[in-house]
Design an enzyme around this catalytic site. Structure first.
Site, PDB file in Angstrom:
ATOM      1  N   ASN A  93       0.844  -1.193   0.000  1.00  0.00           N
ATOM      2  CA  ASN A  93       0.000   0.000   0.000  1.00  0.00           C
ATOM      3  C   ASN A  93       0.882   1.248   0.000  1.00  0.00           C
ATOM      4  OD1 ASN A  93      -2.683   1.406   0.495  1.00  0.00           O
ATOM      5  ND2 ASN A  93      -1.456   2.195   2.193  1.00  0.00           N
ATOM      6  N   GLU A  94       0.660   2.091  -0.977  1.00  0.00           N
ATOM      7  CA  GLU A  94       1.272   3.420  -1.066  1.00  0.00           C
ATOM      8  C   GLU A  94       2.759   3.451  -0.774  1.00  0.00           C
ATOM      9  OE1 GLU A  94      -0.908   6.300   1.185  1.00  0.00           O
ATOM     10  OE2 GLU A  94      -2.675   6.112  -0.089  1.00  0.00           O
ATOM     11  N   TRP A 150     -12.624   4.539   1.803  1.00  0.00           N
ATOM     12  CA  TRP A 150     -11.767   4.499   2.992  1.00  0.00           C
ATOM     13  C   TRP A 150     -12.474   5.296   4.059  1.00  0.00           C
ATOM     14  CZ3 TRP A 150      -7.983   1.455   4.329  1.00  0.00           C
ATOM     15  CH2 TRP A 150      -7.256   1.752   5.508  1.00  0.00           C
ATOM     16  N   GLU A 163      -8.963   3.617  -2.394  1.00  0.00           N
ATOM     17  CA  GLU A 163      -9.242   4.536  -1.268  1.00  0.00           C
ATOM     18  C   GLU A 163      -9.682   5.894  -1.774  1.00  0.00           C
ATOM     19  OE1 GLU A 163      -6.203   5.160   1.691  1.00  0.00           O
ATOM     20  OE2 GLU A 163      -5.717   3.026   1.760  1.00  0.00           O
TER      21      GLU A 163
HETATM   22  C1  GCB Z   1      -4.042   6.565   2.918  1.00  0.00           C
HETATM   23  C2  GCB Z   1      -3.581   5.316   3.571  1.00  0.00           C
HETATM   24  C3  GCB Z   1      -4.416   4.935   4.775  1.00  0.00           C
HETATM   25  C4  GCB Z   1      -4.751   6.182   5.574  1.00  0.00           C
HETATM   26  C5  GCB Z   1      -5.549   7.123   4.683  1.00  0.00           C
HETATM   27  C6  GCB Z   1      -5.923   8.434   5.383  1.00  0.00           C
HETATM   28  O1  GCB Z   1      -3.729   6.878   1.822  1.00  0.00           O
HETATM   29  O2  GCB Z   1      -3.472   4.236   2.693  1.00  0.00           O
HETATM   30  O3  GCB Z   1      -3.689   4.008   5.544  1.00  0.00           O
HETATM   31  O4  GCB Z   1      -5.430   5.886   6.739  1.00  0.00           O
HETATM   32  O5  GCB Z   1      -4.799   7.452   3.576  1.00  0.00           O
HETATM   33  O6  GCB Z   1      -6.960   8.492   5.993  1.00  0.00           O
HETATM   34  O7  GCB Z   1      -5.143   9.369   5.297  1.00  0.00           O
END
Ligand code: GCB
Length: 570
Positions: free
Chosen positions: A388-389, A527, A482
């Protein structure tokens, strides 16, 4: 490695319960499985080393059998001792490991199991700890505990610990491949590879599937065979039929081993624009989530699993991603049974240039292998995500992720492999050097939140341009893994304002409507499923509040909006 199974031949002891924990010379009770952090206030930020201790018995009658200890997962670095003998060492959380402890077991007497655990995450570790502020990807500078990811770094024996007693003749692995089945002819083709222990050679392997039985003489430790099933019941989302695969090792009529697996027969394919399940296009609607809960931390918790699946069904979702690490194995059992698709993600989050070296690459390759080995037979797993990222615009990312892609592909040609990137946006400096290797492009985007704050409509115009250009560059199906907005449960405002339930609901609804029109997008995951705990920092008032449900699973306004939308519109 097969997960322990209790049946007429194999005996499994579940060591869950209250163990003893020693931290800096002080001993006290602790629950396994669970994280240690929230069981005592003074352990909230403890990184160890700590020592877990448990006594166990193996009946004297089991002398001559194989004794195996299986840990579902320990976060993060650990050494396991049985009666003072080191039997295992493990350096990745969220994945199982085992040890043959036969030679160290005292039969009919008390045995001592000790596990020394440390949860000190480092710059180049998985997941990534403190990272120089200029290279931080997700964490906040100066957050506490320092992480390069956005969830609380819980430590401990977080999943089940089992002792399994077997005969020397045993099945050690099974791989199921149904990818050549023909849905249009209702023909199921099940290719099986069964691995057995050396002692099984010369015995008989009996395999039963869909009322067909085969007996094979075991001449080597790896056996390939195939079953053809006419009028097969395919594993589908609305009818997730599971067949029982029964495996036996026999010596004339004596049963020496038995292992049972529920399998689903289905095919997965993909082309430039679409993803197919049983030859029909499939669209993923669901969430990224976490496996965590108050007090328990990141531990196996069955009521939460059932609740989450019931909420996924209630809201009309058909999938989720195990962001940002493989979850307890029971999540996948339930997904198989209930017809929910899973993007299974390796524990690679916060990956930066500090990971791009041969030693860490070896570890990452091993993690991907271990995830696929563990989860390969679940029909619900629709694709593998290797990270991830990551900092995948760094030149050294290319060979690192190519290695992960090739590892996954070599082990599993039947599923697409993806990388979840927050890069590859219109700005050329964000060009991702690794995405080109992957079958499906997954992206995380926060238009209307981190960028275009408070301006959903402007953000969506930028998102539109971003995804169109992204598709032109890659010509591969895209999953938006997300997007979202924080909403403090109970905070309302009109016109919708950041942090209000209304703002989150509007952003989610408008983003889905926009993305749903794109014929190359094969999935949209909000997300996040539920609010979750993060390290302390000024961006997070205790929790990340992007949950559509609160941390204890009460619905926010967005949940009701999504429910209408997902149950009616598609
Ligand atoms: C993202 C991440 C995730 C974070 C989310 C956020 O890009 O993958 O783990 O919780 O953003 O809420 O900033």
């Amino acid at each position: 490695m097969l997960r322990p199974q209790h049946n007429g031949i194999r005996n499994v002891y579940d060591l869950s319960g209250i163990w003893e924990l020693e931290v800096k010379g002080r001993k006290r009770p602790i629950t396994v499985p669970a994280s240690w952090n929230e069981q005592y206030q003074d352990l909230c930020y403890e990184e160890g080393p700590v020592v877990y201790k448990k006594f166990f018995y193996v009946p004297a009658d089991f002398r001559g059998k194989k004794i195996r200890i299986y840990f579902g997962a320990v976060n993060t670095d650990c050494i396991v001792y049985v009666n003072g003998n080191k039997v295992a060492e493990n350096h990745i959380g969220y994945l199982p490991f085992e040890a043959d402890i036969t030679d160290f077991t005292r039969f009919g007497e008390e045995n001592i199991l000790e596990v020394k655990v440390e949860n000190h995450l480092k710059t180049g570790s998985f997941p990534a700890g403190k990272t120089p502020p200029k290279d931080l990807l997700i964490g906040s500078p100066d957050s506490f505990p320092a992480t390069n990811f956005d969830f609380f770094p819980y430590g401990g024996i977080i999943r089940n610990v089992n002792l399994e007693v077997c005969n020397l003749e045993k099945i050690t692995d099974v791989s199921v491949d149904t990818s050549t089945s023909k849905p249009e002819k209702r023909l199921g083709i099940v290719k099986l590879n069964v691995k057995v222990s050396e002692s099984s050679i010369g015995k008989i392997l009996e395999i039963e599937l869909a009322s067909k039985k085969k007996e094979i003489e075991i001449v080597k430790d790896s056996i390939d065979t195939e079953f053809k099933i006419e009028n097969v019941r395919f594993w589908r989302l609305n009818a997730p039929y599971l067949y029982k695969l029964k495996l036996k090792i026999k010596d004339s009529e004596k049963l020496l081993d038995y292992y049972e697996l529920k399998i689903g027969i289905r095919t997965i394919e993909w082309d430039e624009k679409k993803l197919y399940l049983n030859k029909e296009p499939i669209f993923l609607k669901g969430f990224g989530k976490h496996e965590e809960f108050p007090i328990l931390g990141q531990g196996t918790f069955y009521p939460m699993m059932i609740k989450d699946f019931s909420l996924l069904k209630w809201i009309g979702a058909n999938s989720f991603r195990t962001s940002h690490y493989p979850y307890s194995e029971e999540w996948l059992d339930l997904a198989d049974e209930l017809g929910i698709l899973v993007i299974d993600e390796a524990p690679h989050v916060g990956v930066t240039r500090y990971h791009y070296n041969p030693e860490t690459e070896k570890l990452a390759v091993d993690n991907v292998k271990r995830m696929i080995e563990r989860d390969k037979n679940h029909p619900s797993v629709i694709m593998w995500s290797v990270a991830n990222e990551p900092e995948s615009n760094h030149p050294d990312a290319e060979s690192f992720f190519k290695a992960l892609y090739e590892t996954a592909k070599q082990l599993d040609k039947t599923r697409p492999i993806t990388l979840v990137s927050c890069l590859d946006q219109p700005d050329a400096r964000t060009r991702d050097v690794a995405l080109k290797y992957f079958d499906i492009v997954s992206i995380n985007r926060y238009y209307g939140w981190y960028i275009f704050q408070g301006r959903i409509d402007e953000g969506l115009k930028a998102l539109d341009k971003d995804v169109e250009e992204l598709y032109q560059r890659h010509k591969k199906p895209v999953v938006v893994t997300e997007f979202g907005a924080d909403a403090i449960s109970g905070y309302h405002y009109d016109p919708p304002q950041m942090f209000s339930e209304e703002y989150q609901a509007e952003l989610v609804e408008k983003t889905i409507k926009l993305l749903r029109e794109k014929d190359f997008i094969v999935g949209i995951h909000v997300w996040a499923f539920a609010d979750f705990k993060t390290p302390q920092n000024i961006r997070r008032p205790i929790y990340n509040h992007k949950g559509v449900f609160t941390r204890t699973r009460e619905p926010k306004l967005t949940a009701h909006v999504l429910r209408k939308f997902w149950n009616n519109a598609f």
